[in-house]
Scaffold this motif. Sequence first.
Motif, PDB file in Angstrom:
ATOM      1  N   PHE A   4      -8.740   0.640   1.359  1.00  0.00           N
ATOM      2  CA  PHE A   4      -7.654  -0.250   2.376  1.00  0.00           C
ATOM      3  C   PHE A   4      -7.636  -0.813   3.724  1.00  0.00           C
ATOM      4  N   LYS A   5      -8.426   0.269   3.752  1.00  0.00           N
ATOM      5  CA  LYS A   5      -8.353  -0.706   5.282  1.00  0.00           C
ATOM      6  C   LYS A   5      -9.261  -1.922   5.544  1.00  0.00           C
ATOM      7  N   ASP A   6      -8.032  -2.659   7.361  1.00  0.00           N
ATOM      8  CA  ASP A   6      -8.918  -4.310   7.168  1.00  0.00           C
ATOM      9  C   ASP A   6      -8.298  -5.307   5.750  1.00  0.00           C
ATOM     10  N   LYS A   7      -8.066  -4.368   4.610  1.00  0.00           N
ATOM     11  CA  LYS A   7      -8.076  -5.209   3.405  1.00  0.00           C
ATOM     12  C   LYS A   7      -6.513  -5.753   3.375  1.00  0.00           C
ATOM     13  N   VAL A   8      -5.864  -6.891   2.774  1.00  0.00           N
ATOM     14  CA  VAL A   8      -4.710  -8.078   3.225  1.00  0.00           C
ATOM     15  C   VAL A   8      -3.971  -7.830   1.948  1.00  0.00           C
ATOM     16  N   ALA A   9      -2.183  -7.143   2.145  1.00  0.00           N
ATOM     17  CA  ALA A   9      -1.823  -7.230   1.069  1.00  0.00           C
ATOM     18  C   ALA A   9      -0.163  -7.896   1.504  1.00  0.00           C
ATOM     19  N   LEU A  10       0.035  -9.057   0.423  1.00  0.00           N
ATOM     20  CA  LEU A  10       1.018  -9.452   0.430  1.00  0.00           C
ATOM     21  C   LEU A  10       1.657  -8.943  -0.233  1.00  0.00           C
ATOM     22  N   ILE A  11       3.031  -8.980  -0.159  1.00  0.00           N
ATOM     23  CA  ILE A  11       3.939  -7.849  -0.431  1.00  0.00           C
ATOM     24  C   ILE A  11       5.347  -9.122  -0.952  1.00  0.00           C
ATOM     25  N   THR A  12       6.286  -8.824  -2.011  1.00  0.00           N
ATOM     26  CA  THR A  12       7.403  -9.059  -1.989  1.00  0.00           C
ATOM     27  C   THR A  12       8.296  -7.927  -2.124  1.00  0.00           C
ATOM     28  N   GLY A  13       9.296  -8.490  -2.009  1.00  0.00           N
ATOM     29  CA  GLY A  13      10.445  -7.034  -1.563  1.00  0.00           C
ATOM     30  C   GLY A  13      10.724  -6.318  -0.463  1.00  0.00           C
ATOM     31  N   ALA A  14       9.575  -7.169   0.645  1.00  0.00           N
ATOM     32  CA  ALA A  14       9.167  -5.842   1.648  1.00  0.00           C
ATOM     33  C   ALA A  14      10.085  -5.492   2.569  1.00  0.00           C
ATOM     34  N   ALA A  15      11.391  -6.492   2.215  1.00  0.00           N
ATOM     35  CA  ALA A  15      12.940  -5.248   3.556  1.00  0.00           C
ATOM     36  C   ALA A  15      13.682  -4.274   3.106  1.00  0.00           C
ATOM     37  N   HIS A  16      13.414  -4.344   2.017  1.00  0.00           N
ATOM     38  CA  HIS A  16      14.442  -2.738   1.017  1.00  0.00           C
ATOM     39  C   HIS A  16      13.005  -2.395   0.307  1.00  0.00           C
ATOM     40  N   GLY A  17      13.390  -0.896  -0.103  1.00  0.00           N
ATOM     41  CA  GLY A  17      13.460  -0.210  -1.814  1.00  0.00           C
ATOM     42  C   GLY A  17      11.780   0.145  -0.638  1.00  0.00           C
ATOM     43  N   PHE A  18      11.221  -0.410  -2.734  1.00  0.00           N
ATOM     44  CA  PHE A  18       9.796   0.217  -2.558  1.00  0.00           C
ATOM     45  C   PHE A  18       8.807  -0.877  -2.253  1.00  0.00           C
ATOM     46  N   GLY A  30      -3.822   0.597   7.389  1.00  0.00           N
ATOM     47  CA  GLY A  30      -5.396   0.569   8.247  1.00  0.00           C
ATOM     48  C   GLY A  30      -4.680  -1.606   7.269  1.00  0.00           C
ATOM     49  N   MET A  31      -4.301  -1.779   6.981  1.00  0.00           N
ATOM     50  CA  MET A  31      -4.129  -2.921   5.745  1.00  0.00           C
ATOM     51  C   MET A  31      -3.378  -3.992   7.082  1.00  0.00           C
ATOM     52  N   LYS A  32      -3.662  -5.572   7.045  1.00  0.00           N
ATOM     53  CA  LYS A  32      -3.331  -6.019   7.399  1.00  0.00           C
ATOM     54  C   LYS A  32      -2.343  -6.686   5.904  1.00  0.00           C
ATOM     55  N   LEU A  33      -1.088  -7.224   6.846  1.00  0.00           N
ATOM     56  CA  LEU A  33      -0.159  -7.079   6.037  1.00  0.00           C
ATOM     57  C   LEU A  33       1.105  -8.461   5.978  1.00  0.00           C
ATOM     58  N   ALA A  34       0.905  -9.495   4.759  1.00  0.00           N
ATOM     59  CA  ALA A  34       2.206 -10.074   4.459  1.00  0.00           C
ATOM     60  C   ALA A  34       3.434  -9.758   3.593  1.00  0.00           C
ATOM     61  N   LEU A  35       4.619 -10.087   4.730  1.00  0.00           N
ATOM     62  CA  LEU A  35       5.377  -9.084   4.214  1.00  0.00           C
ATOM     63  C   LEU A  35       6.400 -10.429   3.300  1.00  0.00           C
ATOM     64  N   ALA A  36       7.220 -10.428   2.180  1.00  0.00           N
ATOM     65  CA  ALA A  36       7.960 -11.302   1.812  1.00  0.00           C
ATOM     66  C   ALA A  36       9.645 -10.808   1.430  1.00  0.00           C
ATOM     67  N   ASP A  37      10.623 -11.744   1.830  1.00  0.00           N
ATOM     68  CA  ASP A  37      12.043 -11.095   1.375  1.00  0.00           C
ATOM     69  C   ASP A  37      12.240 -12.265   1.550  1.00  0.00           C
TER      70      ASP A  37
END
Length: 296
Positions: A4-18, A30-37
């Motif tokens: 997972f280290k240095d891989k890119v994760a795009l996460i929807t619903g990132a403000a709350h919960g799961f 160690g992941m790089k993140l794109a967070l959407a909500d």
Amino acid sequence: MKEFKDKVALITGAAHGFGHSLAIEAAQRGMKLALADIDQDALEKTLSDVKKIGAQAISIPTDVTEESEIANMVDETMSKYNEINLLINSAGVAIPGPIWELPTRDWEWILHADLMSQVWALKRVIPIMEKQKGHGDILNVASMAGLITSPLMPAYYATKFAVVGMTEAVEYDLQAVKANVGLHVFCPAFVQTDLYHTENHRPAKYTDKSDPYYSSKTFKEGQKQAKIDITTGMPIDNVPKIIFKALEDDKFYILTHPGMNPAIVARAKNIPSGEGPDLKALAPFLEQTHEVKEDK
């Protein structure tokens, strides 16, 4: 996905919960993140939380009920990182109420938020993952409500069954073309998330305050029961480790409540015999939905 280290994760619903809890876990790995909500203030809090851990991250305010905003979310992620290694479709809402009372706009809202948001994201992200070097993974958040049913929430069950069926079908399609993309579907029972605050995130286009339904006894009791179900569920802290272990082990179905397994099996057995839903038979299993156990 093993690394997972240095891989890119795009996460929807990132403000709350799961979404929030998985963002924290991804940051710790160690992941790089794109967070959407859609909740911009809470989204910035998540962004701050993951940056404190040391993660490289961006926030992308997104109304997942709009295909154009899903497209923008993916474009911004690619503009920043030029790749997406893990997509987590966590955004969603829960709407209680019998079908003969629930307004059509509520059906439209939950179908767009819980199902179509995932369809639009997969449509764009799968081709990206196919062009990249290495393996890509996609986690669609569904629910135990995608495997069994119970009373009072037909709209929620309809969307979650659709997510499970859609994810299974897309997995067949990916296997057929030998794609280097792995699909996973998360089907938890009750967990202590923010889901009972769904109404706080209702877009204006699905709102009609003049509709008597929203001041009805049915609506108020549905909101009250949702709070009870969620706040007495499994602690959310158990969930990220379960999910990331399942990603490491390449599990397709990811469950959290082993006590519900007999209900899943019972439903499957009833189908060939023609047996329909039986509320009395279901009752003992419903008592298991708040058990605090990790899936082994």
